[in-house]
Structure formats: structure tokens, C-alpha cells
Design a protein around this motif. Structure first.
Motif, PDB file in Angstrom:
ATOM      1  N   ARG A   1       0.833  -1.210   0.000  1.00  0.00           N
ATOM      2  CA  ARG A   1       0.000   0.000   0.000  1.00  0.00           C
ATOM      3  C   ARG A   1       0.874   1.269   0.000  1.00  0.00           C
ATOM      4  NH1 ARG A   1      -0.417   4.670   2.766  1.00  0.00           N
ATOM      5  NH2 ARG A   1       0.020   3.550   4.689  1.00  0.00           N
TER       6      ARG A   1
ATOM      7  N   PHE B   1      -8.875   1.832  -0.701  1.00  0.00           N
ATOM      8  CA  PHE B   1     -10.125   2.133  -1.400  1.00  0.00           C
ATOM      9  C   PHE B   1     -10.327   3.646  -1.384  1.00  0.00           C
ATOM     10  CE2 PHE B   1     -10.552  -2.357  -0.780  1.00  0.00           C
ATOM     11  CZ  PHE B   1     -11.239  -2.782  -1.917  1.00  0.00           C
TER      12      PHE B   1
ATOM     13  N   HIS C   1     -10.090   7.401  -3.833  1.00  0.00           N
ATOM     14  CA  HIS C   1     -10.534   7.722  -5.181  1.00  0.00           C
ATOM     15  C   HIS C   1      -9.440   7.341  -6.178  1.00  0.00           C
ATOM     16  CE1 HIS C   1     -12.145   9.602  -8.661  1.00  0.00           C
ATOM     17  NE2 HIS C   1     -13.220  10.003  -7.983  1.00  0.00           N
ATOM     18  N   PRO C   2      -9.777   6.562  -7.200  1.00  0.00           N
ATOM     19  CA  PRO C   2      -8.759   6.112  -8.152  1.00  0.00           C
ATOM     20  C   PRO C   2      -8.027   7.254  -8.841  1.00  0.00           C
ATOM     21  CG  PRO C   2     -10.945   5.249  -8.728  1.00  0.00           C
ATOM     22  CD  PRO C   2     -11.102   6.014  -7.464  1.00  0.00           C
TER      23      PRO C   2
ATOM     24  N   TRP D   1      -7.133   9.941  -7.346  1.00  0.00           N
ATOM     25  CA  TRP D   1      -6.157  10.459  -6.379  1.00  0.00           C
ATOM     26  C   TRP D   1      -4.940   9.539  -6.296  1.00  0.00           C
ATOM     27  CZ3 TRP D   1      -6.554  14.571  -2.470  1.00  0.00           C
ATOM     28  CH2 TRP D   1      -7.604  15.450  -2.718  1.00  0.00           C
ATOM     29  N   VAL D   2      -5.164   8.232  -6.387  1.00  0.00           N
ATOM     30  CA  VAL D   2      -4.030   7.285  -6.346  1.00  0.00           C
ATOM     31  C   VAL D   2      -4.257   6.229  -7.441  1.00  0.00           C
ATOM     32  CG1 VAL D   2      -2.634   5.736  -4.926  1.00  0.00           C
ATOM     33  CG2 VAL D   2      -3.805   7.663  -3.841  1.00  0.00           C
TER      34      VAL D   2
ATOM     35  N   ASN E   1     -13.486   7.277   3.455  1.00  0.00           N
ATOM     36  CA  ASN E   1     -14.852   7.827   3.564  1.00  0.00           C
ATOM     37  C   ASN E   1     -15.875   6.708   3.340  1.00  0.00           C
ATOM     38  OD1 ASN E   1     -14.569   7.325   0.857  1.00  0.00           O
ATOM     39  ND2 ASN E   1     -14.645   9.461   0.208  1.00  0.00           N
TER      40      ASN E   1
ATOM     41  N   PHE F   1      -7.322   7.276   7.832  1.00  0.00           N
ATOM     42  CA  PHE F   1      -6.057   8.009   7.935  1.00  0.00           C
ATOM     43  C   PHE F   1      -6.308   9.500   8.071  1.00  0.00           C
ATOM     44  CE2 PHE F   1      -6.028   8.925   3.291  1.00  0.00           C
ATOM     45  CZ  PHE F   1      -6.873   7.914   2.852  1.00  0.00           C
TER      46      PHE F   1
ATOM     47  N   LEU G   1      -6.901  14.819   1.849  1.00  0.00           N
ATOM     48  CA  LEU G   1      -8.279  14.335   2.005  1.00  0.00           C
ATOM     49  C   LEU G   1      -9.311  15.327   1.467  1.00  0.00           C
ATOM     50  CD1 LEU G   1      -7.869  12.998   5.664  1.00  0.00           C
ATOM     51  CD2 LEU G   1      -8.347  11.566   3.667  1.00  0.00           C
TER      52      LEU G   1
ATOM     53  N   MET H   1     -15.949  12.923   8.429  1.00  0.00           N
ATOM     54  CA  MET H   1     -15.853  11.911   7.374  1.00  0.00           C
ATOM     55  C   MET H   1     -15.632  10.519   7.989  1.00  0.00           C
ATOM     56  SD  MET H   1     -13.605  12.571   4.014  1.00  0.00           S
ATOM     57  CE  MET H   1     -11.948  12.105   4.418  1.00  0.00           C
TER      58      MET H   1
ATOM     59  N   VAL I   1      -2.388   8.683  12.158  1.00  0.00           N
ATOM     60  CA  VAL I   1      -2.247  10.139  12.203  1.00  0.00           C
ATOM     61  C   VAL I   1      -0.987  10.488  11.417  1.00  0.00           C
ATOM     62  CG1 VAL I   1      -2.067  12.206  13.617  1.00  0.00           C
ATOM     63  CG2 VAL I   1      -3.188  10.171  14.557  1.00  0.00           C
ATOM     64  N   SER I   2      -1.142  11.321  10.411  1.00  0.00           N
ATOM     65  CA  SER I   2       0.014  11.768   9.620  1.00  0.00           C
ATOM     66  C   SER I   2       0.551  13.081  10.153  1.00  0.00           C
ATOM     67  CB  SER I   2      -0.397  11.960   8.158  1.00  0.00           C
ATOM     68  OG  SER I   2      -0.554  10.719   7.528  1.00  0.00           O
TER      69      SER I   2
ATOM     70  N   CYS J   1       4.357   9.371   0.207  1.00  0.00           N
ATOM     71  CA  CYS J   1       2.973   9.790   0.027  1.00  0.00           C
ATOM     72  C   CYS J   1       2.929  10.788  -1.117  1.00  0.00           C
ATOM     73  CB  CYS J   1       2.427  10.416   1.305  1.00  0.00           C
ATOM     74  SG  CYS J   1       0.750  11.021   1.074  1.00  0.00           S
TER      75      CYS J   1
ATOM     76  N   TYR K   1       0.918  12.923  -1.784  1.00  0.00           N
ATOM     77  CA  TYR K   1       0.369  14.230  -1.402  1.00  0.00           C
ATOM     78  C   TYR K   1       1.189  14.933  -0.327  1.00  0.00           C
ATOM     79  CZ  TYR K   1      -3.202  12.976  -4.562  1.00  0.00           C
ATOM     80  OH  TYR K   1      -3.833  12.624  -5.725  1.00  0.00           O
TER      81      TYR K   1
HETATM   82  P1  HMG Z   1     -13.159  14.384  -2.980  1.00  0.00           P
HETATM   83  O1  HMG Z   1     -12.835  14.783  -4.364  1.00  0.00           O
HETATM   84  O2  HMG Z   1     -13.389  15.463  -1.979  1.00  0.00           O
HETATM   85  O3  HMG Z   1     -14.383  13.369  -2.989  1.00  0.00           O
HETATM   86  O4  HMG Z   1     -11.973  13.456  -2.455  1.00  0.00           O
HETATM   87  P2  HMG Z   1     -15.941  13.643  -2.899  1.00  0.00           P
HETATM   88  O5  HMG Z   1     -16.450  13.052  -1.632  1.00  0.00           O
HETATM   89  O6  HMG Z   1     -16.235  15.104  -3.174  1.00  0.00           O
HETATM   90  O7  HMG Z   1     -16.514  12.792  -4.116  1.00  0.00           O
HETATM   91  C1  HMG Z   1     -16.189  13.120  -5.479  1.00  0.00           C
HETATM   92  C2  HMG Z   1     -16.394  11.911  -6.361  1.00  0.00           C
HETATM   93  O8  HMG Z   1     -15.483  10.905  -5.986  1.00  0.00           O
HETATM   94  C3  HMG Z   1     -17.772  11.270  -6.229  1.00  0.00           C
HETATM   95  O9  HMG Z   1     -18.095  10.705  -7.487  1.00  0.00           O
HETATM   96  C4  HMG Z   1     -17.552  10.150  -5.257  1.00  0.00           C
HETATM   97  O10 HMG Z   1     -18.468   9.084  -5.397  1.00  0.00           O
HETATM   98  C5  HMG Z   1     -16.166   9.689  -5.644  1.00  0.00           C
HETATM   99  P3  HMG Z   1     -19.109  11.431  -8.487  1.00  0.00           P
HETATM  100  O11 HMG Z   1     -20.376  11.604  -7.682  1.00  0.00           O
HETATM  101  O12 HMG Z   1     -18.447  12.743  -8.834  1.00  0.00           O
HETATM  102  O13 HMG Z   1     -19.202  10.472  -9.628  1.00  0.00           O
HETATM  103  N1  HMG Z   1     -15.490   9.096  -4.497  1.00  0.00           N
HETATM  104  C6  HMG Z   1     -14.875   7.887  -4.499  1.00  0.00           C
HETATM  105  N2  HMG Z   1     -14.735   6.965  -5.463  1.00  0.00           N
HETATM  106  C7  HMG Z   1     -14.078   5.826  -5.116  1.00  0.00           C
HETATM  107  N3  HMG Z   1     -13.593   5.591  -3.867  1.00  0.00           N
HETATM  108  C8  HMG Z   1     -13.713   6.509  -2.906  1.00  0.00           C
HETATM  109  C9  HMG Z   1     -14.379   7.716  -3.203  1.00  0.00           C
HETATM  110  N4  HMG Z   1     -14.672   8.804  -2.470  1.00  0.00           N
HETATM  111  C10 HMG Z   1     -15.338   9.636  -3.263  1.00  0.00           C
HETATM  112  N5  HMG Z   1     -13.212   6.260  -1.683  1.00  0.00           N
HETATM  113  C11 HMG Z   1     -11.154  11.700  -1.023  1.00  0.00           C
HETATM  114  C12 HMG Z   1     -11.953  12.995  -1.111  1.00  0.00           C
HETATM  115  C13 HMG Z   1     -10.970  11.363   0.433  1.00  0.00           C
HETATM  116  C14 HMG Z   1     -11.929  10.618  -1.747  1.00  0.00           C
HETATM  117  C15 HMG Z   1      -9.787  11.931  -1.733  1.00  0.00           C
HETATM  118  O14 HMG Z   1      -9.174  13.022  -1.119  1.00  0.00           O
HETATM  119  C16 HMG Z   1      -8.861  10.741  -1.641  1.00  0.00           C
HETATM  120  O15 HMG Z   1      -9.132   9.700  -2.231  1.00  0.00           O
HETATM  121  N6  HMG Z   1      -7.733  10.886  -0.917  1.00  0.00           N
HETATM  122  C17 HMG Z   1      -6.773   9.776  -0.717  1.00  0.00           C
HETATM  123  C18 HMG Z   1      -5.364  10.277  -0.696  1.00  0.00           C
HETATM  124  C19 HMG Z   1      -4.433   9.126  -0.391  1.00  0.00           C
HETATM  125  O16 HMG Z   1      -4.724   7.975  -0.630  1.00  0.00           O
HETATM  126  N7  HMG Z   1      -3.250   9.463   0.154  1.00  0.00           N
HETATM  127  C20 HMG Z   1      -2.252   8.475   0.501  1.00  0.00           C
HETATM  128  C21 HMG Z   1      -2.606   7.662   1.712  1.00  0.00           C
HETATM  129  S1  HMG Z   1      -2.299   8.508   3.252  1.00  0.00           S
HETATM  130  C22 HMG Z   1      -0.623   8.170   3.579  1.00  0.00           C
HETATM  131  O17 HMG Z   1       0.078   7.655   2.741  1.00  0.00           O
HETATM  132  C23 HMG Z   1      -0.079   8.468   4.952  1.00  0.00           C
HETATM  133  C24 HMG Z   1       0.133   7.189   5.796  1.00  0.00           C
HETATM  134  O18 HMG Z   1       1.046   6.305   5.166  1.00  0.00           O
HETATM  135  C25 HMG Z   1       0.703   7.565   7.187  1.00  0.00           C
HETATM  136  C26 HMG Z   1       1.927   8.486   7.120  1.00  0.00           C
HETATM  137  O19 HMG Z   1       2.893   8.164   6.435  1.00  0.00           O
HETATM  138  O20 HMG Z   1       1.844   9.528   7.776  1.00  0.00           O
HETATM  139  C27 HMG Z   1      -1.195   6.454   6.028  1.00  0.00           C
END
Ligand code: HMG
Ligand code: MG
Length: 299
Positions: free
Chosen positions: A16, A51, A53-54, A56-57, A84, A102, A114, A124, A143-144, A242, A244
Motif C-alpha cells: 500500500r 479504497f 478515489h482512483p 487520487w491514487v 470515507n 487516515f 483528504l 468523514m 495520524v500523519s 505519500c 500528497y
Molecule cells: P473528494 O474529491 O473530496 O471526494 O476526495 P468527494 O467526496 O467530493 O466525491 C467526489 C467523487 O469521488 C464522487 O463521485 C464520489 O463518489 C467519488 P461522483 O459523484 O463525482 O461520480 N469518491 C470515491 N470513489 C471511489 N472511492 C472513494 C471515493 N470517495 C469519493 N473512496 C477523497 C476525497 C478522500 C476521496 C480523496 O481526497 C482521496 O481519495 N484521498 C486519498 C489520498 C491518499 O490515498 N493518500 C495516501 C494515503 S495517506 C498516507 O500515505 C499516509 C500514511 O502512510 C501515514 C503516514 O505516512 O503519515 C497512512
């Protein structure tokens, strides 16, 4: 030296956190084999995918197909990230048993990662944790930016503790404290863990998630062991980062962690050589040398 724990759990995040930062899409078959090899090497938990948004990743857009190919409900949990309710719907449909939400300890990263705010992220997560637990799933929380944020700089420890406590109060079973950009140092680790404990958090509910950007991950792990932490996130070969978070590089390499734990006589259950082989195999698929010093040394 203070007594160290006799055994620890290594929480593998390579598939992941490791792969999310790779721009060239890794074929599904390779991801499946990567996870199967990690399980075979003795990793007790392997975070499989997200899981999110595709768009976003894009690397993890195949989350449902991947989960369908993996053994769910077995001895090795295969958690997935869920931000979410839409993500939870997809994860439930896929039949997962463990999820992780997260959060960010800072306002800026909550927006960047996010599309939310520091407070908005809890709105959320709340229904996600509630629904997941009602469905019998285990929920971990991250917590990041616990040690520093590329946009905001130093992050007050009280802000991190407040964020983490809110996630535990929502019902998370474990809290993983992320040094997303790898800037933390040993004294900071000790202070953070001590303040979580002072706020009433059982130390066995805490995990540490170090990225190795500044080469401090192993030293920080040792400081956390001294503070009583027994769960450590790590990534095979030192993959990770990451997309982002500016300046985030790979996670603490699982092999580097295993080497240190072996030297300390701390039990972890992982077969180092088969893990090294897995990371070298993955490096060939990714077309780059593993970041892990131990993988390179043993190669
Ligand atoms: P958003 O654009 O604000 O989403 O993104 P929304 O709620 O406004 O929805 C927009 C559209 O996206 C809608 O579709 C939703 O259905 C769809 P439409 O109605 O326009 O057709 N949608 C989704 N589709 C599939 N799967 C979903 C989903 N959610 C909404 N889950 C969101 C908000 C949270 C989705 C976005 O910001 C996101 O996906 N962010 C993820 C970023 C990420 O993965 N970052 C890396 C992981 S964190 C990390 O690495 C840190 C960690 O390792 C710890 C550390 O190192 O500190 C954990
Ligand atoms: Mg990470």
C-alpha cells in the motif's frame, strides 16, 4: 539500557504505502505475488491496498480486483485504507475484514490529502468507523504529520495527541503515529509516546510509522522500543512515500528493522532472507534498486 519488549509485531505496508508512490502501474499479478510472498516470509499483517478515489491514487485503482485475489479472514490480516463512506462501501463489497482510516494532525495536509479540514476529517471518519465496527470489522487509525509538516513546519505534540485521541474515541483499535516526511528524531519520539500515555492511551494501542527521509527511522524505532511500543510499520525494501506530502520518501525498510530486532534478540517471526529475495524480485519489476541498506548488503 531500559528493558526492551521481548517481541514485536511488524505491520507490513509495502503493497500500500510502498506502491502508492510508484507512478508506473504495477500489474495486478505482481501485486498478488508480492503480498503472497510477504505472507510466506512470515509477516503477521500486510496492508494490501487503498479504497481511495482512483484519480487520487491511480496505482491502487485495482483495489477491488486485488482483494478478490487474496485470502480474506485467514491468519494474516490484510487491511486496506478507507477514507470515507464510499470507500467503505467498496471495501465491504470486496469482503475485507480490516480497514484503516487516515487522519492528518495538520490543517494543510488534511486539505491536500483528504480535500477536507482538520475538523472535517472526523465528520468523514465517524460514520466509517461506526459502520465498519457494526459490520464486525477491525479499524486501525493513522495520524500523519506527527513530527513535522512540509507546509506548516513544526507540529505541536498536543495537536497530535488531540487528533489521535479523537480517533481512539471514535473506536479505532490501534493508532499508528506517522512521521510522514521522516523528520522526527529520538527525543521527539519519546516525548510524543510519553504524552499519549499521559493522556491515558495504553501503549499497546500505539504503533509507529516511520519514513526514512532523514535516515532517522531505525534510531527512532529504538527510542520507541524503549518507550514500550510493540508494533512497527515498515515496508519491504524501503519502498514508499505519500504522493500528497512533499519530500516524503520511503518507509523504514522491513529488512533494516528485522536486522536491528535480530541484533537485539527481539522476536518478530519474519524470515529475513526470503524477505530480501522478495524485495529484490520487486525491485526488478519496478526497475530500481531497493532503498534498504540491508537488502543491498545481503545482495
Ligand atoms: P473528494 O474529491 O473530496 O471526494 O476526495 P468527494 O467526496 O467530493 O466525491 C467526489 C467523487 O469521488 C464522487 O463521485 C464520489 O463518489 C467519488 P461522483 O459523484 O463525482 O461520480 N469518491 C470515491 N470513489 C471511489 N472511492 C472513494 C471515493 N470517495 C469519493 N473512496 C477523497 C476525497 C478522500 C476521496 C480523496 O481526497 C482521496 O481519495 N484521498 C486519498 C489520498 C491518499 O490515498 N493518500 C495516501 C494515503 S495517506 C498516507 O500515505 C499516509 C500514511 O502512510 C501515514 C503516514 O505516512 O503519515 C497512512
Ligand atoms: Mg506512510
Amino acid at each position: 539500557m531500559p528493558a526492551l519488549p521481548p517481541a514485536v509485531t511488524i505491520y507490513e505496508v509495502g503493497p500500500r504505502d510502498g506502491l502508492q508512490n510508484e507512478s508506473a502501474i504495477v500489474p495486478l499479478d505482481v501485486k498478488v505475488e508480492f503480498i503472497e510472498r510477504l505472507i510466506a516470509a512470515g509477516l503477521p499483517v500486510v496492508e494490501a491496498t487503498s479504497f481511495v478515489h482512483p484519480r487520487w491514487v491511480p496505482q491502487l485503482a485495482d483495489a477491488a480486483d486485488l482483494v478478490a485475489r487474496l485470502p480474506q479472514g485467514g491468519a494474516v490480516p490484510l487491511p486496506v485504507l478507507v477514507p470515507n463512506q464510499r470507500g467503505l462501501d467498496r471495501a465491504l463489497e470486496a469482503g475485507v475484514t480490516h480497514i484503516a482510516v487516515f487522519a492528518s494532525a495538520t490543517e494543510t495536509f488534511a486539505t491536500k490529502n483528504l480535500n477536507s479540514t482538520l475538523d472535517g476529517q472526523f465528520e468523514m471518519f465517524e460514520p466509517v468507523v461506526e459502520r465498519a465496527r457494526a459490520a464486525g470489522l477491525d479499524v486501525r487509525a493513522y495520524v500523519s504529520m506527527c513530527f513535522g509538516d512540509p507546509w506548516e513546519g513544526a507540529v505541536p505534540i498536543e495537536q497530535v495527541v488531540a487528533t489521535g485521541r479523537r480517533l481512539l474515541d471514535l473506536g479505532a483499535s490501534q493508532l499508528s503515529l506517522g512521521d510522514t516526511i521522516g523528520v522526527g528524531t529520538t527525543g521527539h519520539v519519546r516525548s510524543l509516546v510519553d504524552q499519549f500515555i499521559a493522556a491515558g492511551t495504553p501503549v499497546n494501542q500505539l504503533a509507529m510509522h516511520f519514513h526514512d527521509t532523514y535516515g532517522q527511522a531505525l534510531a527512532n524505532t529504538h527510542a520507541a522500543l524503549q518507550a514500550g511500543i510493540t508494533t512497527f510499520d515498515a515496508s519491504a525494501g524501503g519502498l514508499g512515500g505519500c504522493p500528497y506530502a512533499e519530500s516524503a520518501t520511503g518507509n523504514l525498510a522491513t529488512e533494516d528493522l528485522v536486522w536491528m530486532l535480530d541484533g537485539l534478540g527481539i522476536v518478530h517471526g519474519v524470515d529475513l532472507l526470503s524477505l530480501v529475495e522478495t524485495s529484490r524480485w520487486m525491485a526488478v519489476h519496478l526497475g530500481k534498486e531497493p532503498a534498504s541498506a540491508v537488502v543491498r548488503a545481503l545482495a
